[in-house]
Design a protein around this motif. Structure first.
Motif, PDB file in Angstrom:
ATOM      1  N   GLY A  70       4.361  39.721 -29.621  1.00 47.44           N
ATOM      2  CA  GLY A  70       3.520  38.745 -28.518  1.00 47.44           C
ATOM      3  C   GLY A  70       4.198  38.709 -27.304  1.00 47.44           C
ATOM      4  O   GLY A  70       5.049  38.106 -26.616  1.00 47.44           O
TER       5      GLY A  70
ATOM      6  N   THR B  84       2.733  44.420 -29.417  1.00 43.58           N
ATOM      7  CA  THR B  84       2.685  42.884 -30.512  1.00 43.58           C
ATOM      8  C   THR B  84       3.762  42.783 -31.990  1.00 43.58           C
ATOM      9  O   THR B  84       4.514  42.521 -32.244  1.00 43.58           O
TER      10      THR B  84
ATOM     11  N   ALA C  51      -2.860  40.951 -24.799  1.00 41.24           N
ATOM     12  CA  ALA C  51      -1.390  41.387 -24.742  1.00 41.24           C
ATOM     13  C   ALA C  51      -2.338  43.355 -24.506  1.00 41.24           C
ATOM     14  O   ALA C  51      -1.176  43.543 -23.968  1.00 41.24           O
TER      15      ALA C  51
ATOM     16  N   SER D  26       4.836  41.966 -23.121  1.00 41.10           N
ATOM     17  CA  SER D  26       4.539  42.458 -24.576  1.00 41.10           C
ATOM     18  C   SER D  26       5.202  43.412 -24.626  1.00 41.10           C
ATOM     19  O   SER D  26       5.894  43.833 -25.405  1.00 41.10           O
TER      20      SER D  26
END
Length: 393
Positions: free
Chosen positions: A362, A308, A178, A278
Motif C-alpha cells: 500500500g 496492495t 490505492a 502502490s
C-alpha cells in the motif's frame, strides 16, 4: 537459482509489511497525535468537527460524488459490511462473488445468518476470479474489490450493468486509496482506517449512493437490527451518522491519526499519488518475480494482481512435491526467518490461503524498502531449501 553466498547488506528501513494493521505513513511519529482531543465528548463541538473532517477529507481524496453519504461506523470494515448486509439485503435475490476468505465470510453470513432464500454464490479458487458474466443486473451484488488474502483484484467494473436494478455492495477495504473505484458502478463501498493510509484500527467507513439511501428508506427488514446496525429512524436515513454523529463512541486518538494520514495523502498529490506509490511497489516485485525461478504471483492473470496485498506462491519443484503440511511448515519457516532477521514482519500468507508470502504494498510502504527486501527473500528461501535438503538426506 543460485543462492546468495551471504546475507544481503542492505535492509529495509521499515520492515513492516503487514496487511493490516498496515505500516504508518513515512515520517510518522507519536507527535502526529499531539492535537488529539482526548478526554472530550465526541458529541462536543470540536470533536464532532474532527469527525466530520475525516468524512469530508476522505470524500475529497477519493473523488467521491457529492451526492454520496459517508459515515464513520463501529467495528472496522467488518462492521461497515455487516451494517450494509443486514440493513439492505432482502428485497431481491443476491449474487455473492467469492474468491478469498473475506468474501467467503460475507457469503456465509448472507446464507446462514441472514438466511435469505435466494442467494447464489459465484466462487473461484484462490488466484482466480469467478465468472463475472454470471452476475445478474436484476439482483443485488456483494463482492470485494481486492482480495486481501488472495492478492487478486477486479481489473475493472465493466461487468456491472450501468442500468442495474440491484445494488452493488463492495467491500473495498484493501483497495480504497490505492485503486480507482468506479463510483458510478457502485452503491455501497466500505473500508477501514488501518489499511492503505496506515491508520489505527477499530473504525469503519460506510459510503452510500443515492440508490442505496433509497433502498434504506423504502425497505424495512423483518429481522431485528442491533443499535449499531441501524441507519434509519421512522423510515428516514439518520443523516447525523454521515455528518460526524457516530453511532457509538469513537477513539479521538484514532480520529487524529486518520486525519494525519489524510493530510499526508493530500500533501503528496492525493489519490493519483497514492495509486502511483502502490503500483510502483507491485511493479518492483513483478520485476523480481520475472527473474526468479522459485516464486510466482498467486494471481493467475497479471491484470488481476493486487498492488496492495501482494500474494506470492512458492513454485520450486522440491516445495510443490511436499504434502500440504510440509508446504505449510516450509512457508512458515521462510516467514519466520524474515521476521527473525528483522527485514519483514508479518509477511506470511493468510491462514486460509495457500502457503506462501503476503507483502503489503500500500501507499505508506516505500518502494525502496520493497527493493531492499527482495534479496532477503532469495536469501531466506535458499536457507529453507538447504534445511529441507538436509532433512531429506
Amino acid at each position: 537459482m543460485t543462492a546468495p553466498a551471504a546475507k544481503p547488506e542492505l535492509r529495509p528501513a521499515n520492515p513492516q509489511f503487514s496487511s493490516g494493521p498496515c505500516a504508518k505513513r513515512p515520517g510518522w511519529s507519536l507527535s502526529a497525535l499531539e492535537g488529539a482531543l482526548l478526554g472530550r465528548s465526541h458529541r462536543a463541538k470540536e470533536p464532532k468537527a474532527r469527525l466530520a473532517e475525516v468524512i469530508t477529507r476522505s470524500k475529497a481524496v477519493l473523488g467521491m460524488p457529492a451526492d454520496w453519504r459517508l459515515g464513520i461506523v463501529p467495528a472496522s470494515d467488518t462492521g461497515a459490511v455487516e451494517m450494509a448486509l443486514w440493513s439492505l439485503l432482502g428485497p431481491r435475490g443476491v449474487d455473492v462473488l467469492v474468491w478469498e476468505s473475506f468474501s467467503k465470510e460475507w457469503a456465509t453470513d448472507i446464507a446462514k445468518q441472514l438466511k435469505l432464500a435466494d442467494v447464489r454464490t459465484l466462487e473461484a479458487p484462490y488466484g482466480r476470479l469467478p465468472d463475472l458474466a454470471q452476475a445478474a443486473p436484476d439482483r443485488d451484488l456483494v463482492f470485494v474489490w481486492n482480495g486481501t488474502t488472495s492478492g487478486v483484484r477486479l481489473p475493472n467494473a465493466d461487468w456491472i450493468a450501468a442500468d442495474r436494478e440491484g445494488l452493488a455492495i463492495c467491500d473495498a477495504t484493501s483497495a480504497a486509496f490505492a485503486m480507482d473505484l468506479p463510483w458510478d458502478k457502485l452503491d455501497v463501498v466500505t473500508w477501514s482506517w488501518q489499511k492503505v493510509l496506515g491508520g489505527e484500527a477499530a473504525h469503519g467507513m460506510l459510503a452510500l449512493s443515492p440508490r442505496a439511501v433509497a433502498r434504506l428508506e423504502s425497505f424495512n427488514p423483518d429481522r431485528p437490527l442491533p443499535k449499531i446496525f441501524r441507519l434509519t429512524k421512522g423510515g428516514k436515513l439518520i443523516e447525523g451518522i454521515f455528518a460526524g454523529e457516530t453511532i457509538n463512541t469513537p477513539s479521538m486518538l484514532c480520529v487524529e491519526d486518520a486525519l494525519d494520514g489524510l493530510r499526508w495523502a493530500e500533501s503528496i498529490g492525493g489519490l493519483r499519488a497514492l495509486i502511483g506509490r502502490s503500483e510502483a511497489n507491485v511493479g518492483a516485485i513483478a520485476h523480481w518475480v520475472e527473474r526468479t525461478d522459485w516464486v510466482d504471483f498467486l494471481a493467475k492473470d497479471a491484470a488481476t494482481r493486487s498492488c496492495t496485498s501482494i500474494c506470492l506462491k512458492i513454485v520450486a519443484p522440491w516445495f510443490t512435491a511436499l504434502d500440504a503440511a510440509g508446504q505449510a511448515a516450509a512457508a512458515k519457516s521462510l516467514a519466520s526467518m524474515l521476521e527473525k532477521e528483522g527485514v519483514a514482519l508479518d509477511a506470511g500468507a493468510y491462514r486460509d490461503a495457500p502457503p506462501g508470502l503476503r507483502i503489503w504494498g500500500g501507499a505508506t510502504v516505500e518502494t525502496a524498502d520493497i527493493r531492499a527486501l527482495l534479496p532477503w527473500l532469495d536469501w531466506a528461501f535458499a536457507q529453507v531449501a538447504a534445511n529441507q535438503q538436509k532433512a531429506a538426506a
